[in-house]
Structures are given as structure tokens and as C-alpha cells.
Design a protein around this motif. Structure first.
Motif, short mmCIF file in Angstrom:
data_model
loop_
_atom_site.label_atom_id
_atom_site.label_comp_id
_atom_site.label_asym_id
_atom_site.label_seq_id
_atom_site.Cartn_x
_atom_site.Cartn_y
_atom_site.Cartn_z
N MET A 22 0.81 -1.22 0.00
CA MET A 22 0.00 0.00 0.00
C MET A 22 0.85 1.27 0.00
SD MET A 22 -3.00 -1.06 2.71
CE MET A 22 -3.66 -2.73 2.75
N GLY A 23 1.97 1.27 -0.68
CA GLY A 23 2.81 2.45 -0.73
C GLY A 23 3.59 2.71 0.53
N THR A 24 3.58 1.77 1.46
CA THR A 24 4.32 1.90 2.70
C THR A 24 4.86 0.52 3.07
OG1 THR A 24 4.18 2.66 5.00
CG2 THR A 24 2.20 1.68 4.07
N ARG A 25 5.00 0.21 4.37
CA ARG A 25 5.50 -1.08 4.78
C ARG A 25 4.69 -1.60 5.97
NH1 ARG A 25 10.05 -2.47 2.30
NH2 ARG A 25 10.51 -4.16 3.78
N TRP A 26 4.54 -2.92 6.01
CA TRP A 26 3.96 -3.58 7.18
C TRP A 26 5.09 -4.18 8.00
CZ3 TRP A 26 5.17 -8.65 7.98
CH2 TRP A 26 5.56 -9.41 6.88
N SER A 27 4.85 -4.35 9.28
CA SER A 27 5.84 -5.00 10.13
C SER A 27 5.15 -5.72 11.27
CB SER A 27 6.84 -3.98 10.69
OG SER A 27 6.21 -3.12 11.63
N ALA A 28 5.81 -6.75 11.79
CA ALA A 28 5.32 -7.49 12.95
C ALA A 28 6.52 -7.81 13.82
CB ALA A 28 4.60 -8.76 12.52
N SER A 29 6.57 -7.16 14.98
CA SER A 29 7.60 -7.47 15.97
C SER A 29 6.99 -8.44 16.97
CB SER A 29 8.05 -6.20 16.69
OG SER A 29 8.63 -5.29 15.78
N MET A 30 7.69 -9.52 17.26
CA MET A 30 7.08 -10.56 18.11
C MET A 30 8.11 -11.23 18.98
SD MET A 30 6.57 -13.22 14.98
CE MET A 30 6.52 -11.83 13.84
N ASP A 31 7.62 -11.71 20.11
CA ASP A 31 8.37 -12.64 20.95
C ASP A 31 7.81 -14.01 20.61
OD1 ASP A 31 9.79 -10.59 22.14
OD2 ASP A 31 8.34 -10.35 23.76
N ALA A 32 8.41 -14.63 19.60
CA ALA A 32 7.87 -15.88 19.06
C ALA A 32 8.61 -17.08 19.62
CB ALA A 32 7.98 -15.89 17.53
N GLU A 33 7.86 -18.12 19.94
CA GLU A 33 8.48 -19.36 20.36
C GLU A 33 9.30 -19.93 19.21
OE1 GLU A 33 5.38 -21.87 21.76
OE2 GLU A 33 5.00 -20.67 23.55
N THR A 34 10.37 -20.59 19.55
CA THR A 34 11.30 -21.06 18.52
C THR A 34 10.67 -22.10 17.60
OG1 THR A 34 12.16 -22.65 20.14
CG2 THR A 34 13.35 -20.55 19.89
N ILE A 35 9.53 -22.67 18.00
CA ILE A 35 8.89 -23.68 17.14
C ILE A 35 8.07 -23.03 16.03
CG2 ILE A 35 8.80 -25.43 18.95
CD1 ILE A 35 5.89 -24.60 19.45
N VAL A 36 7.88 -21.71 16.08
CA VAL A 36 7.10 -21.01 15.04
C VAL A 36 7.87 -21.01 13.73
CG1 VAL A 36 6.13 -18.80 14.34
CG2 VAL A 36 5.88 -19.56 16.70
N ASP A 37 7.18 -21.38 12.65
CA ASP A 37 7.78 -21.39 11.32
C ASP A 37 7.76 -19.96 10.78
OD1 ASP A 37 8.43 -21.62 8.61
OD2 ASP A 37 7.32 -23.50 8.36
N LEU A 38 8.86 -19.25 10.92
CA LEU A 38 8.90 -17.84 10.55
C LEU A 38 8.74 -17.62 9.06
CD1 LEU A 38 11.73 -16.53 12.91
CD2 LEU A 38 9.25 -16.32 13.20
N LYS A 39 9.25 -18.54 8.25
CA LYS A 39 9.10 -18.40 6.79
C LYS A 39 7.63 -18.47 6.39
CE LYS A 39 10.59 -20.30 2.34
NZ LYS A 39 11.42 -21.34 1.66
N ALA A 40 6.93 -19.46 6.93
CA ALA A 40 5.50 -19.58 6.61
C ALA A 40 4.72 -18.42 7.19
CB ALA A 40 4.97 -20.91 7.16
#
Length: 329
Positions: A22-40
Motif C-alpha cells: 500500500m505504498g508503505t511497509r507492514w511490520s510485525a515485531s514478536m516474541d515468538a516461540e522457537t517452534i514457530v515457522d517464521l518463513k511460513a
């Protein structure tokens, strides 16, 4: 008494994912458990915001929004569930704000040079858009949720720029939940939503921007925990015409860009979609009507007003207390 036991929680790692939209950027900062598939997860987040853009962008000639705008009056147009959800919320806020928020300002946006058609105000187009706006009523758009469709009851051009980014942030939050992320901050431009708190229990700290054109400076800090925030203002997107600065937000009741003392309005809500829409509505309504409207709706809102002596604050809810850490101006 039997001994209680449980599996230890997987360790968390602070991670930030981001991408263009949308002409800008999205972002998600997270404290994610290591089992989370970050690529997916990144793929699904990017798809969620792209889906909103594909459906609701006035700039994409094949978007669902453009299809609706091009359709003839009284012709049913099939629309995706997501867009109908946004249209329904937009029409609710339009009604509750007495037209301060209006999703039918597309022709005015284009006429004043903020849309996809032109990059400067056009006198004749403004005159035509004003005449059309005077004929437009709240009942000019009909939604049929069970059938997944909508139709215009009068000539109009829908614009969802005052609500779609907030909805995209809500879609990001839903994706994070689906991937098992319990501690995150999703953001797109000036719209943010906290999914829970940080893993350690502290709320997410969000900067409140000082409304100065061409300069990014922090005025204060908000703390979010399972809460959304959105800011609308006159300082980020505008046109300079004959020495005057025209804000990109339209006041449908005047059929012209918003022109009042409000530099910005920040609103807290459970969903980013509602925060986004109400921030726009209060910006258009102005300091007097807007504050009364926010009180009537029970909104937590902060108005920053331009006065000869500088910026002046008017706040409701937590903005009227010491919970916001105020920086010196």
C-alpha cells in the motif's frame, strides 16, 4: 494431593518481519516461540495485507473496490467477505459520526488531486463532485451479506483509505494468532495492534508522533496490551496549492479537504479498523464537535490542536491521565 506437572514453554526470541504494501511497509515485531515457522508466518502475513490491497485499493484497476465504483447504479456486485466487513464498519461509523467519516468521498478525493486520477486539484471536477456529494445520502449503498454482494443506489465512488489499513493490521493479528504467536505488535503506517503483551509481561511501547511536516519526532509514548491505536493528521499526506497546504482527508460535509485546527487525532480501540475509522472521523469533526463525539461514543482519544502558542492537547480516557509518558515539546 497429586503432584502437578506441565510441559515447559518453548523459549521465545524477539523477531521482526516486514515487507512492502500500500505504498508503505507492514511490520510485525514478536516474541515468538522457537517452534514457530517464521518463513511460513511471513508468507501468510504478506498475503493478508496484499489481499486487503488487492480488494480495496483505489489505485489498482482490477481491485474489487474499482469494480464496485465502475458498476452501474442498482447493479449487484459480488464482493469478498473481507470487503463487505469493512464496508459494513465504514457505514456504521458514517452513521454514528453524522457523516464526519464518509466512505463515499472517492470522487472528491480524485477531484482534489489525492487519488489515482490526477495529482492536482481540478476546478471542474471539484464542482461536479460537490454536486454529486450534495445528492448522496447514507442509504445510497446497500449490502447483502448472505449473498456476498453490494449495490449502489445512487452514483457514487467509494473510498476506503480511511479504514482499510486498520483492517489490514487486524488481518495480520489474526494470522499471528493462527500461528500460535501470543506476544506481538503488528503495524502498517500509523495503525498498530498489540497481540497480548511482550513475553516478559510488559506492554508494547509505541511512539506517539509529533505532527510536523517533513520531520519525524516523538512526542510521547503509549503502552499497548491487547489494544489497537491509529492516528490521523494533516501533516503526512498533503498538497501545497498557492501557498496553502491541503490535507488529504476529505470532509464530505464541506466537499473539501479538512480545514480546522486539528493537527492529529489518536484513537485507542480493540480493533485497528475501528481505531482507524474513528481517528479519521474525529479529525474531520474538529475540536468541538469531535471531542463531544468521542465522549458520546466512549472513545479514548487525543487531539493535538494547532494554536498560536503551539500544539495544545485535548484528551479523553487514558490520554487524560498520567499513563502517557509526555515528552517536552
Amino acid at each position: 494431593m497429586p503432584k502437578m506437572s506441565s510441559e515447559p514453554a518453548a523459549p521465545c526470541k524477539r523477531t521482526t518481519l516486514h515487507g512492502p504494501t500500500m505504498g508503505t511497509r507492514w511490520s510485525a515485531s514478536m516474541d515468538a516461540e522457537t517452534i514457530v515457522d517464521l518463513k511460513a508466518l511471513r508468507q501468510d502475513l504478506a498475503f493478508a495485507v496484499q489481499q486487503v490491497d488487492t480488494q480495496m485499493s483505489p489505485w489498482k484497476p482490477d481491485s474489487d473496490l474499482v469494480r464496485l465504483n465502475r458498476a452501474s447504479v442498482d447493479t449487484w456486485v459480488d464482493l469478498p467477505f473481507e470487503m463487505l466487513e469493512v464496508l459494513s464498519c465504514a457505514m456504521d461509523v458514517q452513521r454514528l459520526s453524522a457523516g464526519a467519516f464518509d466512505p463515499c468521498v472517492g470522487a472528491l478525493v480524485d477531484a482534489w488531486g489525492f487519488g489515482a486520477v490526477r495529482d492536482a486539484p481540478d476546478t471542474e471536477a471539484i464542482r461536479e463532485a460537490r454536486q454529486a456529494a450534495a445528492r448522496t445520502t447514507h442509504g445510497c449503498l446497500e449490502l447483502d451479506h448472505p449473498a456476498g454482494r453490494a449495490r449502489k443506489r445512487a452514483p457514487l465512488q467509494v473510498d476506503l483509505c480511511g479504514i482499510a489499513k486498520g483492517y489490514a493490521v487486524d488481518r495480520m493479528a489474526a494470522v499471528l494468532h493462527q500461528h500460535g504467536v501470543r506476544h506481538a505488535l503488528a503495524a502498517l503506517d500509523g495503525e498498530l495492534r498489540a497481540v497480548g503483551s511482550q513475553a516478559g509481561g510488559a506492554p508494547w511501547a509505541v511512539a506517539l508522533e509529533c505532527p510536523e511536516p517533513g520531520r519525524r519526532a516523538v512526542r510521547g509514548v503509549l503502552e499497548l496490551d491487547d489494544l489497537s491505536v491509529a492516528t490521523s493528521g494533516d501533516y503526512r499526506h498533503y498538497l501545497d496549492v498557492g501557498g496553502a497546504r491541503l490535507a488529504h482527508t476529505m470532509d464530505a460535509r464541506r466537499a473539501a479537504p479538512v480545514n480546522n485546527a486539528v493537527a492529529s487525532v489518536t484513537v485507542l480501540a480493540r480493533t485497528a479498523m475501528h481505531a482507524d475509522a474513528w481517528a479519521t472521523a474525529l479529525l474531520v469533526a474538529g475540536p468541538g464537535e469531535g471531542l463531544a463525539m468521542a465522549q458520546r461514543m466512549g472513545l479514548e482519544a487525543l487531539f493535538l490542536l494547532r494554536r498560536p502558542e503551539g500544539l495544545v492537547e485535548m484528551g479523553l480516557g487514558r490520554f487524560d491521565s498520567s499513563t502517557m509518558q509526555q515528552d517536552a515539546v
